[in-house]
Motif scaffolding. Structure first.
Motif, PDB file in Angstrom:
ATOM      1  N   GLY A 127       5.348   3.854   1.928  1.00  0.00           N
ATOM      2  CA  GLY A 127       4.267   3.026   2.013  1.00  0.00           C
ATOM      3  C   GLY A 127       4.387   2.032   3.050  1.00  0.00           C
ATOM      4  O   GLY A 127       4.846   1.921   3.992  1.00  0.00           O
ATOM      5  N   SER A 137       0.759  -1.372   0.208  1.00  0.00           N
ATOM      6  CA  SER A 137       0.103  -0.027  -0.034  1.00  0.00           C
ATOM      7  C   SER A 137       0.810   1.231   0.103  1.00  0.00           C
ATOM      8  O   SER A 137       1.977   1.145   0.582  1.00  0.00           O
ATOM      9  CB  SER A 137      -1.036   0.108   1.061  1.00  0.00           C
ATOM     10  OG  SER A 137      -1.725   1.124   1.283  1.00  0.00           O
ATOM     11  N   GLN A 138       0.446   2.205  -0.625  1.00  0.00           N
ATOM     12  CA  GLN A 138       1.256   3.535  -0.600  1.00  0.00           C
ATOM     13  C   GLN A 138       0.888   4.255   0.782  1.00  0.00           C
ATOM     14  O   GLN A 138       1.572   5.287   0.941  1.00  0.00           O
ATOM     15  CB  GLN A 138       0.708   4.361  -1.795  1.00  0.00           C
ATOM     16  CG  GLN A 138       1.218   4.071  -3.159  1.00  0.00           C
ATOM     17  CD  GLN A 138       2.543   3.384  -3.255  1.00  0.00           C
ATOM     18  OE1 GLN A 138       3.428   4.451  -2.789  1.00  0.00           O
ATOM     19  NE2 GLN A 138       3.163   2.679  -3.910  1.00  0.00           N
ATOM     20  N   ARG A 182       7.354  -0.850   6.790  1.00  0.00           N
ATOM     21  CA  ARG A 182       7.748   0.395   5.891  1.00  0.00           C
ATOM     22  C   ARG A 182       9.061   0.151   5.095  1.00  0.00           C
ATOM     23  O   ARG A 182       9.995   0.141   5.906  1.00  0.00           O
ATOM     24  CB  ARG A 182       7.734   1.767   6.873  1.00  0.00           C
ATOM     25  CG  ARG A 182       8.083   2.816   5.947  1.00  0.00           C
ATOM     26  CD  ARG A 182       8.340   4.235   6.763  1.00  0.00           C
ATOM     27  NE  ARG A 182       7.746   4.419   7.833  1.00  0.00           N
ATOM     28  CZ  ARG A 182       6.583   5.120   8.033  1.00  0.00           C
ATOM     29  NH1 ARG A 182       6.211   5.821   7.028  1.00  0.00           N
ATOM     30  NH2 ARG A 182       5.913   5.338   8.953  1.00  0.00           N
ATOM     31  N   GLU A 203      -5.055   3.250   1.257  1.00  0.00           N
ATOM     32  CA  GLU A 203      -4.669   4.435   0.148  1.00  0.00           C
ATOM     33  C   GLU A 203      -5.750   5.557   0.254  1.00  0.00           C
ATOM     34  O   GLU A 203      -5.348   6.737   0.189  1.00  0.00           O
ATOM     35  CB  GLU A 203      -4.280   3.706  -0.853  1.00  0.00           C
ATOM     36  CG  GLU A 203      -2.915   3.059  -0.977  1.00  0.00           C
ATOM     37  CD  GLU A 203      -2.727   2.440  -2.314  1.00  0.00           C
ATOM     38  OE1 GLU A 203      -3.229   2.541  -3.432  1.00  0.00           O
ATOM     39  OE2 GLU A 203      -1.691   1.717  -2.308  1.00  0.00           O
TER      40      GLU A 203
END
Length: 145
Positions: free
Chosen positions: A101, A11-12, A96, A141
């Protein structure tokens, strides 16, 4: 015999945002194949804590899961307390990476009640949980913006 599965997604969104989505059962039907979510005590839109039990409905199937460990922004661990398993413990680890992300690793160890069904459950759960991890990544996001 114990079986396992592991699925991953990226995920960003920041790990804290992903974690915030995970600990709110009320969000799960928004981003997963789950149809409905409740908590045994409290509001499903509030963050749950270790010891809380959540009830998920997918079609006619009902799953009760107790949260056993939470590490903010890093780890979510739960046990299935009913259904077709003698033992089921799932873990969602968040990390991270250097490029930003959140890397999501969703895994579990489980023992089916019916002997010789481990390969089926591994196949089924890998597919189902891949949808869960991908949905979590995308929803986080949107939630983080």
């Amino acid at each position: 015999m114990t079986s396992t599965y592991t699925v991953t997604a990226h995920s960003q969104a920041d790990p804290d945002v992903v974690f915030s989505v995970l600990v709110r059962a009320g969000t799960w039907p928004l981003w997963s194949p789950i149809d409905a979510a409740e908590v045994e005590t409290g509001d499903p839109d509030d963050p749950q804590r270790a010891g809380d039990t959540r009830v998920f409905r997918t079609g006619r199937a009902v799953s009760r899961e107790r949260i056993v460990e939470l590490i903010a922004g890093r780890r979510f661990v739960y046990e299935n307390v009913n259904g077709p398993f003698r033992y089921y413990q799932g873990t969602v680890d968040l990390a991270r990476p250097r490029e930003g992300g959140t890397d999501i690793v969703w895994s579990a160890r489980f023992t089916p009640k019916v002997p010789l069904t481990g390969p089926f459950w591994r196949w089924y759960l890998t597919r189902f949980m891949r949808r869960m991890a991908d949905g979590l990544a995308k929803h986080a996001e949107k939630s983080g913006n």
